[in-house]
Design an enzyme around this catalytic site. Structure first.
Site, mmCIF file in Angstrom:
data_model
loop_
_atom_site.group_PDB
_atom_site.id
_atom_site.type_symbol
_atom_site.label_atom_id
_atom_site.label_comp_id
_atom_site.label_asym_id
_atom_site.label_seq_id
_atom_site.Cartn_x
_atom_site.Cartn_y
_atom_site.Cartn_z
ATOM 1 C CB SER A 13 -5.088 8.454 5.312
ATOM 2 O OG SER A 13 -5.463 8.449 3.760
ATOM 3 C CE1 TYR A 62 -1.328 4.137 3.403
ATOM 4 C CE2 TYR A 62 -3.555 4.974 2.727
ATOM 5 C CZ TYR A 62 -2.340 5.285 3.144
ATOM 6 O OH TYR A 62 -2.015 6.705 3.404
HETATM 7 P P1 NDP Z 1 5.595 10.606 -0.506
HETATM 8 O O1 NDP Z 1 5.785 9.336 -1.006
HETATM 9 O O2 NDP Z 1 5.784 11.693 -1.262
HETATM 10 O O3 NDP Z 1 6.606 10.495 1.134
HETATM 11 C C1 NDP Z 1 6.754 9.648 1.948
HETATM 12 C C2 NDP Z 1 7.850 9.946 2.978
HETATM 13 O O4 NDP Z 1 8.032 8.774 3.840
HETATM 14 C C3 NDP Z 1 9.063 9.924 2.231
HETATM 15 O O5 NDP Z 1 9.683 11.121 2.712
HETATM 16 C C4 NDP Z 1 9.903 8.748 2.510
HETATM 17 O O6 NDP Z 1 11.363 8.770 2.576
HETATM 18 C C5 NDP Z 1 9.235 8.143 3.865
HETATM 19 N N1 NDP Z 1 9.194 7.087 4.213
HETATM 20 C C6 NDP Z 1 8.611 5.905 3.697
HETATM 21 N N2 NDP Z 1 8.900 5.105 4.622
HETATM 22 C C7 NDP Z 1 9.912 5.224 5.423
HETATM 23 C C8 NDP Z 1 10.711 4.624 6.403
HETATM 24 N N3 NDP Z 1 10.452 3.277 6.532
HETATM 25 N N4 NDP Z 1 11.366 5.379 7.255
HETATM 26 C C9 NDP Z 1 11.447 6.602 7.295
HETATM 27 N N5 NDP Z 1 10.880 7.347 6.031
HETATM 28 C C10 NDP Z 1 10.099 6.662 5.201
HETATM 29 O O7 NDP Z 1 4.205 10.619 0.144
HETATM 30 P P2 NDP Z 1 3.327 11.702 0.825
HETATM 31 O O8 NDP Z 1 3.963 12.919 1.371
HETATM 32 O O9 NDP Z 1 2.029 11.812 0.149
HETATM 33 O O10 NDP Z 1 3.026 10.730 2.441
HETATM 34 C C11 NDP Z 1 3.158 11.142 3.536
HETATM 35 C C12 NDP Z 1 2.201 10.510 4.590
HETATM 36 O O11 NDP Z 1 1.023 11.166 4.257
HETATM 37 C C13 NDP Z 1 2.158 8.943 4.394
HETATM 38 O O12 NDP Z 1 2.175 8.715 5.841
HETATM 39 C C14 NDP Z 1 0.873 8.999 3.599
HETATM 40 O O13 NDP Z 1 0.307 7.590 4.369
HETATM 41 C C15 NDP Z 1 0.159 9.984 3.991
HETATM 42 N N6 NDP Z 1 -0.844 10.200 3.176
HETATM 43 C C16 NDP Z 1 -0.756 10.563 1.929
HETATM 44 C C17 NDP Z 1 -1.659 10.706 1.054
HETATM 45 C C18 NDP Z 1 -1.514 11.276 -0.446
HETATM 46 O O14 NDP Z 1 -2.676 10.983 -1.166
HETATM 47 N N7 NDP Z 1 -0.449 11.455 -1.063
HETATM 48 C C19 NDP Z 1 -3.128 11.091 1.794
HETATM 49 C C20 NDP Z 1 -3.171 11.004 3.003
HETATM 50 C C21 NDP Z 1 -2.271 10.470 3.750
HETATM 51 P P3 NDP Z 1 12.278 7.698 2.186
HETATM 52 O O15 NDP Z 1 11.819 6.744 1.083
HETATM 53 O O16 NDP Z 1 13.524 8.771 1.729
HETATM 54 O O17 NDP Z 1 12.567 7.007 3.403
HETATM 55 C C1 8X3 Z 2 -3.486 8.159 0.782
HETATM 56 C C2 8X3 Z 2 -4.994 8.728 0.232
HETATM 57 O O1 8X3 Z 2 -7.238 7.725 -0.679
HETATM 58 O O2 8X3 Z 2 -4.998 6.696 -1.452
HETATM 59 O O3 8X3 Z 2 -3.896 8.131 1.921
HETATM 60 O O4 8X3 Z 2 -6.026 6.296 0.615
HETATM 61 S S1 8X3 Z 2 -5.823 7.218 -0.386
#
Ligand code: NDP
Ligand code: 8X3
Length: 249
Positions: free
Chosen positions: A137, A150
């Site tokens: 991220s 985080y």
């Molecule tokens: P979402 O919440 O849409 O997706 C997150 C996914 O992670 C879901 O499929 C969820 O599935 C899964 N997940 C969460 N906890 C677990 C667990 N314990 N075991 C298995 N699966 C898990 O968010 P994003 O697609 O945005 O996030 C994906 C990644 O990108 C994350 O690592 C997030 O930190 C990172 N990220 C996101 C950003 C944003 O602004 N959206 C920016 C930068 C990074 P389920 O609940 O079914 O288990």
């Molecule tokens: C998710 C994006 O800016 O909330 O990783 O950290 S931010």
């Protein structure tokens, strides 16, 4: 058939990457806790074989069981692991934070990535030029107000991407770190524990990234020639300059 394993495939970046990799001809192993979501995704992804399993990446024994139970045809042909499962829980000063939220983030974002990598690297080692992709991220490059744990967890992902690139060099496995800025997925809904109004307010006044932007980045990484390894990509909305500075209308 080459296979890609994606954690956190039930939503956001993971689900979009599944579609993008199927478009490139990959068979898929899709993992997340919500099996109903994975079943719906599996029904919509008809062009290559799609294997699904419910998995909480925080549980090391379950990670080993799920990866160990992959059919041989899949286990022998894993060319991509995307460590994408992750989340933020809460946002605010450390002294008013909750240890259960910190544990949830560290156990998922850091320890889950370790368990998955440990289980899948032996499969990747069978194929020189295979890919291990970590979703970090902008919070792994920068620190913003209220982001403490985080941000620390994503800095750990950033460090582990660098470390894995050294560990896996002898096997010619390509390790890529993707560091997205603000993207509108279920991320903020999870962070603010179902408070839809607060979650939406994160994206008010600017055009955020969408999951497909990250999926396209994944596609770019895995379609480079064998001698090219994309080490690190930071991708942000045009309206974002760093972890905390936005140009909002
Ligand atoms: P979402 O919440 O849409 O997706 C997150 C996914 O992670 C879901 O499929 C969820 O599935 C899964 N997940 C969460 N906890 C677990 C667990 N314990 N075991 C298995 N699966 C898990 O968010 P994003 O697609 O945005 O996030 C994906 C990644 O990108 C994350 O690592 C997030 O930190 C990172 N990220 C996101 C950003 C944003 O602004 N959206 C920016 C930068 C990074 P389920 O609940 O079914 O288990
Ligand atoms: C998710 C994006 O800016 O909330 O990783 O950290 S931010």
């Amino acid at each position: 058939m080459k296979y890609a394993i994606i954690t956190g495939a039930s939503s956001g970046f993971g689900a979009a990457s599944a579609k993008a990799l199927q478009d490139l001809g990959y068979g898929l192993v899709l993992l997340a806790r919500r099996l109903d979501r994975l079943e719906a995704l599996q029904k919509s992804l008809t062009r290559t074989p799609v294997y699904i399993a419910a998995l909480d990446v925080r549980n090391e024994a379950d990670v080993q069981t799920v990866i160990g139970a992959l059919p041989q045809e899949i286990a022998n042909h894993v060319f991509i692991l995307i460590n994408n499962a992750g989340l933020a829980v809460g946002r605010g000063p450390l002294d008013t934070g909750l240890s259960e939220d910190w544990n949830h983030m560290i156990d998922t974002n850091v320890k889950g990535l370790l368990y998955m990598s440990h289980a899948v690297i032996p499969l990747l080692k069978k194929h020189p030029f295979s890919h291990l992709i970590n979703i970090s991220s902008i919070a792994g490059k920068d620190v913003y107000a209220g982001g403490n744990v985080y941000c620390a967890s994503k800095h750990a992902v950033d460090a582990l991407s660098k470390a894995l690139r050294i560990d896996l060099l002898p096997y010619q496995i390509r390790v890529s770190n993707i560091a997205p800025g603000a993207a509108q997925t279920e991320f903020s809904l999870v962070r603010f524990k179902g408070d839809a109004q607060t979650a939406q307010s994160v994206y008010d006044g600017f055009e955020a990234l969408v999951a497909e932007d990250i999926a396209q980045t994944v596609s770019f990484i895995v379609t480079r020639p064998a001698h090219v390894s994309i080490a690190d990509i930071t991708i942000m909305p045009t309206a974002q300059a760093n972890g905390s500075l936005f140009h909002k209308q």
